[in-house]
Structure formats: C-alpha cells, structure tokens
Design a protein around this motif. Sequence first.
Motif, short mmCIF file in Angstrom:
data_model
loop_
_atom_site.label_atom_id
_atom_site.label_comp_id
_atom_site.label_asym_id
_atom_site.label_seq_id
_atom_site.Cartn_x
_atom_site.Cartn_y
_atom_site.Cartn_z
N THR A 94 6.71 -4.70 7.33
CA THR A 94 6.66 -6.13 7.00
C THR A 94 6.75 -6.31 5.49
N VAL A 95 5.98 -5.48 4.78
CA VAL A 95 5.99 -5.54 3.31
C VAL A 95 7.38 -5.20 2.79
N GLN A 96 8.01 -4.18 3.37
CA GLN A 96 9.36 -3.78 2.96
C GLN A 96 10.32 -4.96 3.06
N ALA A 97 10.28 -5.65 4.22
CA ALA A 97 11.19 -6.77 4.44
C ALA A 97 10.94 -7.88 3.43
N ARG A 98 9.66 -8.17 3.19
CA ARG A 98 9.34 -9.30 2.31
C ARG A 98 9.63 -9.01 0.85
N LEU A 99 9.58 -7.72 0.47
CA LEU A 99 9.91 -7.38 -0.92
C LEU A 99 11.42 -7.28 -1.12
N GLY A 100 12.18 -7.21 -0.02
CA GLY A 100 13.63 -7.05 -0.12
C GLY A 100 14.05 -5.60 -0.35
N VAL A 101 13.17 -4.66 0.04
CA VAL A 101 13.54 -3.23 -0.05
C VAL A 101 14.39 -2.92 1.19
N ARG A 102 15.54 -2.26 0.97
CA ARG A 102 16.45 -2.04 2.09
C ARG A 102 16.76 -0.57 2.34
N LYS A 103 16.10 0.33 1.61
CA LYS A 103 16.42 1.74 1.85
C LYS A 103 15.15 2.56 1.98
N GLY A 104 15.31 3.76 2.51
CA GLY A 104 14.19 4.70 2.59
C GLY A 104 13.24 4.40 3.73
N ALA A 105 12.09 5.06 3.69
CA ALA A 105 11.10 4.98 4.76
C ALA A 105 9.97 4.03 4.41
N ALA A 106 9.35 3.47 5.43
CA ALA A 106 8.15 2.63 5.25
C ALA A 106 7.24 2.88 6.43
N PHE A 107 6.02 3.29 6.14
CA PHE A 107 5.07 3.56 7.24
C PHE A 107 3.64 3.38 6.76
N ASP A 108 2.74 3.24 7.73
CA ASP A 108 1.32 3.10 7.43
C ASP A 108 0.61 4.44 7.53
N VAL A 109 -0.47 4.54 6.78
CA VAL A 109 -1.35 5.71 6.85
C VAL A 109 -2.73 5.18 7.23
N GLN A 110 -3.38 5.87 8.17
CA GLN A 110 -4.68 5.40 8.66
C GLN A 110 -5.72 6.47 8.37
N ALA A 111 -6.42 6.32 7.27
CA ALA A 111 -7.54 7.23 6.99
C ALA A 111 -8.73 6.40 6.50
N VAL A 112 -8.77 5.15 6.93
CA VAL A 112 -9.83 4.19 6.62
C VAL A 112 -10.07 4.17 5.10
N CYS A 113 -11.31 4.38 4.66
CA CYS A 113 -11.61 4.20 3.23
C CYS A 113 -10.95 5.25 2.35
N SER A 114 -10.54 6.39 2.94
CA SER A 114 -9.81 7.40 2.16
C SER A 114 -8.31 7.14 2.19
N GLY A 115 -7.90 6.07 2.82
CA GLY A 115 -6.48 5.82 3.08
C GLY A 115 -5.61 5.86 1.84
N PHE A 116 -6.10 5.28 0.74
CA PHE A 116 -5.25 5.25 -0.45
C PHE A 116 -5.01 6.66 -0.99
N ILE A 117 -6.03 7.50 -0.96
CA ILE A 117 -5.87 8.88 -1.44
C ILE A 117 -4.89 9.63 -0.53
N TYR A 118 -5.02 9.42 0.79
CA TYR A 118 -4.07 10.03 1.74
C TYR A 118 -2.64 9.53 1.47
N ALA A 119 -2.50 8.23 1.24
CA ALA A 119 -1.17 7.65 1.00
C ALA A 119 -0.57 8.18 -0.30
N LEU A 120 -1.41 8.27 -1.33
CA LEU A 120 -0.97 8.78 -2.63
C LEU A 120 -0.52 10.24 -2.50
N ALA A 121 -1.30 11.04 -1.78
CA ALA A 121 -0.94 12.46 -1.59
C ALA A 121 0.38 12.57 -0.83
N THR A 122 0.56 11.72 0.18
CA THR A 122 1.80 11.73 0.97
C THR A 122 3.00 11.40 0.10
#
Length: 323
Positions: A94-122
């Motif tokens: 949804t964020v990809q579409a609204r920002l107008g990004v049209r290439k590459g991958a977009a996905f969610d990471v679910q690690a609750v409060c550690s989620g940002f660190i997991y996303a950053l590492a990914t």
Amino acid sequence: MRRSVIAGVGAYLPERVMTNAEMATIVDTTDDWIVERTGIRCRHIAAEGEKTSDLAVHAATRALAAAGIEAAEVDLIVLATATPDWTFPATATTVQARLGVRKGAAFDVQAVCSGFIYALATADNFIKAGQSQCALVIGAETFSRILDWTDRGTCVLFGDGAGAIVLKAEQGQGGIADRGVHSTHLHADGRHHDLLWVDGGPSSTQTTGKLRMLGNQVFRHAVVNLAEVVTEALAANDLQPDAIDWIIPHQANRRILDGTARKLGIAPEKVVVTVDHHGNTSAASVPLALAEAIADGRVKRGDLLLLEAMGGGFTWGSALVRF
Ligand code: UT7
C-alpha cells in the motif's frame, strides 16, 4: 566494501495526544503510577480511520525528502509492523503504491517491537548482496487498535506512530570510520510466545484479537536480553562502550532503559529517551527516537549509533550504524 548508508530519516506522529490524566478517566490508574512504573506521560493516538499505512507514508515521505531522493529511486520497501492495515496484502505494498514506487520488492516484517531492527537487517543484507541499491525501511504501528481498553496493565503503555529511513548502497573503506551499517544481530526464542501476544488471528480465531502481556516477566527478560545484545554488538565490532555516541533503544519502559544502561556501564546521557512522550510504539519506536535526536541536533553525521530492541516472540536484536 559495500555498505548501507542512512541517507535520510523521517517520522510521523498522529495529531491526537492522550495524557495519563485522560487515561485515568478510562481505567483505574493514576498519572503517578504510570510515570513511576514506566516513565510515560503521554502518547499519540491515530485518528478514526487513520491507518498504519497513512502513518508510514508520512514518515517515508519525510525520510525521502531528508535524503533528497526521489521515490522512483527506491527498489525495496521493508515495513515492520504488528498492526497491518489488512491481514493481506502487506502494508508495504500500500505504501509502495501511494509513494509512486514502481520497481523492486515490498513486504512486511513481523517481529513486533524488534520489527524495525529485523527490517533494517533484512534491507542491509539485500543491499550488501547487491539486490537493492536504495531501500526504504519503515516501522509503523497503530497499537491503539489492538489494546484492551479495560486492561490497565497494558492500555496505558502503548502509542501510535511511524518512523522511516532511506538506506543507500555506498562503497566504504572497510573500517569502523565508514558511514553505514557495521553489524546487525537478530535473535528469537519462541518458547516465550505467551508472555506477550495478541489473542486473535486469521488462522486461530478469525478475529483480530487484543494485546496480552505478563509485564513483569517480560521486563525481566528485556533487561537481560538487551544487555546481552549490546555486549554482542560491541564485541563483534571490537569496541568499548565509550566508543558509542548514542544508544537508540526500543522505548518500552524508562526503567528498562535505565537498567540496561546501568548494567552496561553506559552513561544515561547517551541514551535517547522518547518513551515519556511517545509511550511504546512497538516497531516505530527506534526510528522515531532516531528522527527526534537528529531533529534536535543530538545525533550528528558521523556519530556511531547502537540501535537495539526486544519484543514479542520473544525477538530481540541490535544494529551498529555510523550515521
Ligand atoms: O515492548 C515490548 C517489551 N515490553 C516491555 O518491555 C514491557 C515490560 N514490562 C513493563 O514495563 C512493566 O512490567 C509494566 C509497566 C508493564 C508493569 O510494571 P510492574 O512494576 O511490573 O507492575 P506489575 O505488573 O507487577 O503490577 C504491580 C501492581 C499490580 O497490583 P497488585 O497486584 O500489586 O495489587 C497491578 O495490578 O500494579 C498494578 N497495576 C496498575 N496500577 C495502576 C498494573 N497496571 C496499573 C496501572 N495503574 N496502569
């Protein structure tokens, strides 16, 4: 040496601020109890109809502006959230579409409060592997939607918000003086699943469910795990605690922040604290704290930052980054 460098940081908090005094009109609590046990004085709450993707788009737009990068350059969006707009598709799309990004991958990471660190590492690993040149890493949450507003043990703790960073591939020299991500360490221990969880889900109950937590047990694990993960990051980079300019921790409880710093011999002035005015915003708390410390001039280009978090699962982790 290919590194992921933080090109820009952005944050967004919903307009509505809810104080402890207002909380005391909803559940049997007091400002004194909440401040003394958690350090929280107020938190932001999303407006009716305001979704996690709305918060994320604001934060991402600000991060792109701070980086001076067009959305068209982004080839990866990793969004950390435990409160997605829908069961699927991923809020990142949804964020990809609204920002107008049209290439590459977009996905969610679910690690609750550690989620940002997991996303950053990914995202860092995508960049290091050459699969991404420019990534948006977002932590966005609307925890107010999954709180049991009759449970004073949990509803007073959380808030809504979003933070985002733009990561760009750059060549470094290979030493600690390089800007960019130097290490990430991720951990999980699923045996503690039922100390902090949501009692609903598509496969179990076909409902969204509400957050449940055995707070004092989570607290004990948090101080131990966070101290270990900081020690691990320092050792992996051959650093002493005084080499770190700023600790940017997940913001769950002021006593956890103080306890961890004390255990590690880190000066409390080096710990960025936002829990007093954000509450616990889960995956959004680390990028929100980073954005605030940049905006007020504490964190400067070239500073060595240690990001860390712990959350449901349990999951926990760290990232050592020269800004
Ligand atoms: O973000 C992911 C990681 N999450 C965390 O790290 C959260 C970790 N846990 C904590 O931050 C703390 O455990 C809490 C803030 C959740 C609770 O603090 P505590 O010092 O562990 O309190 P407690 O749960 O042991 O409860 C102590 C007392 C209880 O009363 P009794 O049984 O002693 O009479 C609770 O019923 O405090 C009572 N209580 C409250 N009283 C007023 C619990 N919540 C409230 C409240 N207002 N909001």
